[in-house]
Design a protein around this motif. Structure first.
Motif, mmCIF file in Angstrom:
data_model
loop_
_atom_site.group_PDB
_atom_site.id
_atom_site.type_symbol
_atom_site.label_atom_id
_atom_site.label_comp_id
_atom_site.label_asym_id
_atom_site.label_seq_id
_atom_site.Cartn_x
_atom_site.Cartn_y
_atom_site.Cartn_z
ATOM 1 N N ARG A 104 0.207 -3.380 -8.491
ATOM 2 C CA ARG A 104 0.759 -2.209 -7.786
ATOM 3 C C ARG A 104 -0.371 -1.302 -7.293
ATOM 4 N NH1 ARG A 104 4.557 -1.571 -12.390
ATOM 5 N NH2 ARG A 104 6.544 -2.401 -11.653
ATOM 6 N N LEU A 105 -1.288 -0.987 -8.193
ATOM 7 C CA LEU A 105 -2.384 -0.089 -7.833
ATOM 8 C C LEU A 105 -3.270 -0.689 -6.753
ATOM 9 C CD1 LEU A 105 -3.364 1.230 -11.381
ATOM 10 C CD2 LEU A 105 -2.258 2.525 -9.536
ATOM 11 N N ALA A 108 13.017 -3.878 7.438
ATOM 12 C CA ALA A 108 13.860 -2.685 7.389
ATOM 13 C C ALA A 108 13.613 -1.910 6.105
ATOM 14 C CB ALA A 108 15.330 -3.076 7.476
ATOM 15 N N GLY A 109 13.254 -0.665 6.237
ATOM 16 C CA GLY A 109 13.073 0.186 5.071
ATOM 17 C C GLY A 109 11.707 0.087 4.418
ATOM 18 N N LEU A 110 10.849 -0.762 4.955
ATOM 19 C CA LEU A 110 9.537 -0.922 4.325
ATOM 20 C C LEU A 110 8.458 -0.079 5.005
ATOM 21 C CD1 LEU A 110 9.370 -4.705 3.473
ATOM 22 C CD2 LEU A 110 9.713 -2.789 1.945
ATOM 23 N N ASN A 111 8.881 0.953 5.716
ATOM 24 C CA ASN A 111 7.865 1.777 6.359
ATOM 25 C C ASN A 111 7.264 2.794 5.395
ATOM 26 O OD1 ASN A 111 10.155 3.279 6.156
ATOM 27 N ND2 ASN A 111 10.150 4.008 8.273
ATOM 28 N N MET A 112 7.713 2.774 4.152
ATOM 29 C CA MET A 112 7.124 3.644 3.142
ATOM 30 C C MET A 112 6.106 2.833 2.345
ATOM 31 S SD MET A 112 10.397 5.906 1.900
ATOM 32 C CE MET A 112 11.341 4.497 1.355
ATOM 33 N N PRO A 113 4.853 3.240 2.375
ATOM 34 C CA PRO A 113 3.799 2.463 1.712
ATOM 35 C C PRO A 113 4.060 2.183 0.232
ATOM 36 C CG PRO A 113 2.823 4.091 3.157
ATOM 37 C CD PRO A 113 4.302 4.363 3.132
ATOM 38 N N ASP A 114 4.606 3.151 -0.510
ATOM 39 C CA ASP A 114 4.839 2.915 -1.939
ATOM 40 C C ASP A 114 5.885 1.822 -2.161
ATOM 41 O OD1 ASP A 114 2.923 4.689 -2.732
ATOM 42 O OD2 ASP A 114 4.319 6.345 -3.101
ATOM 43 N N MET A 115 6.912 1.813 -1.337
ATOM 44 C CA MET A 115 7.945 0.785 -1.443
ATOM 45 C C MET A 115 7.375 -0.585 -1.077
ATOM 46 S SD MET A 115 11.452 0.826 0.674
ATOM 47 C CE MET A 115 12.974 0.470 -0.089
ATOM 48 N N LEU A 116 6.576 -0.623 -0.027
ATOM 49 C CA LEU A 116 5.935 -1.863 0.389
ATOM 50 C C LEU A 116 4.972 -2.358 -0.700
ATOM 51 C CD1 LEU A 116 5.268 -4.070 2.421
ATOM 52 C CD2 LEU A 116 3.727 -2.455 3.568
ATOM 53 N N ALA A 117 4.225 -1.453 -1.296
ATOM 54 C CA ALA A 117 3.297 -1.827 -2.367
ATOM 55 C C ALA A 117 4.057 -2.400 -3.551
ATOM 56 C CB ALA A 117 2.463 -0.617 -2.793
ATOM 57 N N LEU A 151 -5.030 -0.590 -1.140
ATOM 58 C CA LEU A 151 -5.259 -1.288 0.121
ATOM 59 C C LEU A 151 -4.444 -0.661 1.246
ATOM 60 C CD1 LEU A 151 -6.601 -3.783 1.507
ATOM 61 C CD2 LEU A 151 -4.499 -5.020 0.953
ATOM 62 N N LEU A 152 -3.168 -0.420 0.991
ATOM 63 C CA LEU A 152 -2.292 0.165 2.019
ATOM 64 C C LEU A 152 -2.728 1.574 2.401
ATOM 65 C CD1 LEU A 152 1.191 -1.120 0.848
ATOM 66 C CD2 LEU A 152 -0.052 -1.793 2.906
ATOM 67 N N ARG A 153 -3.141 2.352 1.433
ATOM 68 C CA ARG A 153 -3.610 3.708 1.758
ATOM 69 C C ARG A 153 -4.781 3.653 2.734
ATOM 70 N NH1 ARG A 153 -3.098 5.450 -4.168
ATOM 71 N NH2 ARG A 153 -0.949 6.197 -4.192
ATOM 72 N N GLY A 154 -5.687 2.721 2.496
ATOM 73 C CA GLY A 154 -6.816 2.573 3.400
ATOM 74 C C GLY A 154 -6.391 2.119 4.798
ATOM 75 N N MET A 155 -5.399 1.251 4.864
ATOM 76 C CA MET A 155 -4.937 0.733 6.149
ATOM 77 C C MET A 155 -4.107 1.761 6.917
ATOM 78 S SD MET A 155 -3.673 -3.059 5.164
ATOM 79 C CE MET A 155 -4.813 -4.376 4.779
ATOM 80 N N GLY A 169 -9.799 -18.490 -10.505
ATOM 81 C CA GLY A 169 -11.088 -17.820 -10.582
ATOM 82 C C GLY A 169 -11.485 -17.453 -11.993
ATOM 83 N N ALA A 170 -12.539 -16.697 -12.090
ATOM 84 C CA ALA A 170 -13.057 -16.293 -13.394
ATOM 85 C C ALA A 170 -12.479 -14.963 -13.849
ATOM 86 C CB ALA A 170 -14.577 -16.198 -13.320
ATOM 87 N N GLY A 171 -11.616 -14.392 -13.033
ATOM 88 C CA GLY A 171 -11.059 -13.084 -13.362
ATOM 89 C C GLY A 171 -9.936 -13.159 -14.371
ATOM 90 N N ALA A 172 -9.622 -12.021 -14.911
ATOM 91 C CA ALA A 172 -8.491 -11.923 -15.835
ATOM 92 C C ALA A 172 -7.209 -11.820 -15.015
ATOM 93 C CB ALA A 172 -8.649 -10.690 -16.720
ATOM 94 N N GLU A 173 -6.110 -12.253 -15.604
ATOM 95 C CA GLU A 173 -4.834 -12.157 -14.898
ATOM 96 C C GLU A 173 -4.422 -10.692 -14.826
ATOM 97 O OE1 GLU A 173 -0.408 -13.820 -15.561
ATOM 98 O OE2 GLU A 173 -2.047 -15.275 -15.555
ATOM 99 N N PRO A 174 -4.139 -10.201 -13.626
ATOM 100 C CA PRO A 174 -3.765 -8.795 -13.491
ATOM 101 C C PRO A 174 -2.356 -8.551 -14.039
ATOM 102 C CG PRO A 174 -3.536 -9.909 -11.388
ATOM 103 C CD PRO A 174 -4.145 -10.901 -12.348
#
Length: 189
Positions: free
Chosen positions: A176-177, A74-83, A182-186, A165-170
């Protein structure tokens, strides 16, 4: 045994997995770390498989709680809120939930060698994939099943890379970004 004892054993097993890895998880180690009389863990979970299953069940509970705000369609149909909500859930798993995340990866690797654990692990995964499909469907995805799997894979990849992994912690902003992109593409179609 009382439910509190089962939770204590599972919580202690999670901590041992995170701190010592799979080899450090024994019935005796759980008894000692939990301050239980010798044999208590064995009385609750007779076999190693039973102990792993008990531990995995508790992990699923804890991670379901962490992602509960995202699962509320409920209410998560806005991509920014879901992100935002997804990024915060991932951040929780990388910070205060780090112990659980590491323990789950230990169990994931063990599940590749134990078919009985693999079955439980895969069933538990549906508790995350199914809501992702529902959420993305509500958000307007044209292929919610595929996109739901991709969202879970993205989330798992971010956590794995940050924890193991070998990556840095985000940062929370990085998450968020990434989720927004990802959501914008989907949801663009």
């Amino acid at each position: 045994m009382k439910p509190q004892r089962a939770e204590l054993v599972a919580e202690t097993a999670i901590t041992l997995l995170a701190e010592r890895g799979m080899r450090g998880l024994t019935h005796r180690a759980v008894d000692e770390a939990a301050g239980l009389p010798p044999g208590s863990t064995s009385n609750l979970a007779r076999t190693r498989s039973a102990l792993l299953e008990l531990t995995l069940a508790r992990l699923v509970e804890l991670e379901s709680d962490a992602f509960a705000p995202v699962f509320d369609v409920a209410g998560l149909n806005m991509p920014d809120m879901l992100a935002e909500m997804t990024a915060r859930a991932l951040w929780t798993q990388l910070t205060t939930g780090r112990r659980e995340t590491i323990a789950r990866y230990e169990l994931a690797m063990e599940a590749t060698r134990r078919p009985e654990l693999r079955k439980i692990y895969d069933e538990a995964g549906s508790r995350f994939r199914d809501p992702a499909v529902a959420i993305l469907s509500a958000a307007g995805s044209t292929d919610p099943v595929r996109h739901g799997r991709q969202m879970v894979a993205f989330s798992e990849g971010m956590m794995f890379d940050a924890v193991i992994g070998a990556g840095a912690e985000p940062t929370l902003d990085d998450l968020r970004l990434g989720v927004r992109d990802l959501l914008r593409g989907m949801l663009a179609g």
